[in-house]
Design an enzyme around this catalytic site. Sequence first.
Site, short mmCIF file in Angstrom:
data_model
loop_
_atom_site.label_atom_id
_atom_site.label_comp_id
_atom_site.label_asym_id
_atom_site.label_seq_id
_atom_site.Cartn_x
_atom_site.Cartn_y
_atom_site.Cartn_z
N TYR A 161 0.86 -1.18 0.00
CA TYR A 161 0.00 0.00 0.00
C TYR A 161 0.90 1.23 0.00
CZ TYR A 161 -4.06 2.94 1.28
OH TYR A 161 -5.05 3.88 1.31
N LYS A 191 -1.27 -1.11 -4.31
CA LYS A 191 -2.28 -0.06 -4.40
C LYS A 191 -1.54 1.27 -4.32
CE LYS A 191 -6.18 2.30 -2.36
NZ LYS A 191 -7.02 2.54 -1.17
#
Length: 318
Positions: A161, A191
Amino acid sequence: MLYWIGGRRKPAPFPQVRACSMTKTLHGVIAAVATAVDYKGEPDCGRSTALARFLLDTGCDGLNVLGTTGEATSFSLDQRRRVMSAYAEAALPLDRMMVGTGAAALADAIALTKHAAELGFAGALVLPPFYYKGVHDDGLVGYIDAILAATAARPIPVYLYHFPAQSGLPWHIALIRRLLDTFGERVVGLKDSSGDMAFAREAAGILPRFKVFPSTEAALPEARSGPFAGCISATANLNADLCARAYRTGDAAALGEAVAVRKLFDGRPLVPGVKALLAHIHGEPQWGRVEPPLSAFPSADRAAVIANYDAIRAKRVA
């Protein structure tokens, strides 16, 4: 597991495990699903799982549970595990979901990732440990190494992330390459919430199997025919049907409307805004609650966002 070479800690060679043997690949329109909060400040699991089912039924290919929009870092370890378990108990398709398991404390990140693996989530979305800034890459490699070693018996795929504006620590390109070289196919994707599309494209180009999800619906055309695996968006809580049409059929009008919904929050607090609009859309004022340190969406912003959202939806793209 870490071992010592020449006075420095190094990750031991990691067993190569094919990600596709662990789960099917996530792709397409993924909502960073919001977490409802009750009047006591506890996660409202019933309302949260009902929204999850609604989003899957109305266009989402998958969900990101307990990310930034899900206010994960504002919940305790026990609260996060409770939300994860509630998704399983609601018989939702966990093989279409990644769940945020990153934490400042390594033991918490391990506990959450193990719980996600035991429940059957398709992936663990891992923030870097975000309190100490400017740490050496060796420390971040050690953090991932410990999580992967602890889940080796149930090897859940790990998605990095990248949100440096919030975490203060980037998963930068050289570090991503090092993680992929070191840990093989346990690290499957990223992400990217940085908003830096050049970075996202470079990350997607590292390896064909490394799946990158920008955080904006505007990336969906490049997910259809370019480098990205899809998008993971906060505003897909509000426009999943439009995103699905843009992704599956290339509907330019639907894409324009989806992006217009996202732009409603430019210059406004995103998570409280998304929840305020969820309260309007579903007729459930409880959705307006947020966990501290976030605060309720300002009433003037709420009125403007609702009016503009309703105007966008009134166009009814064909």
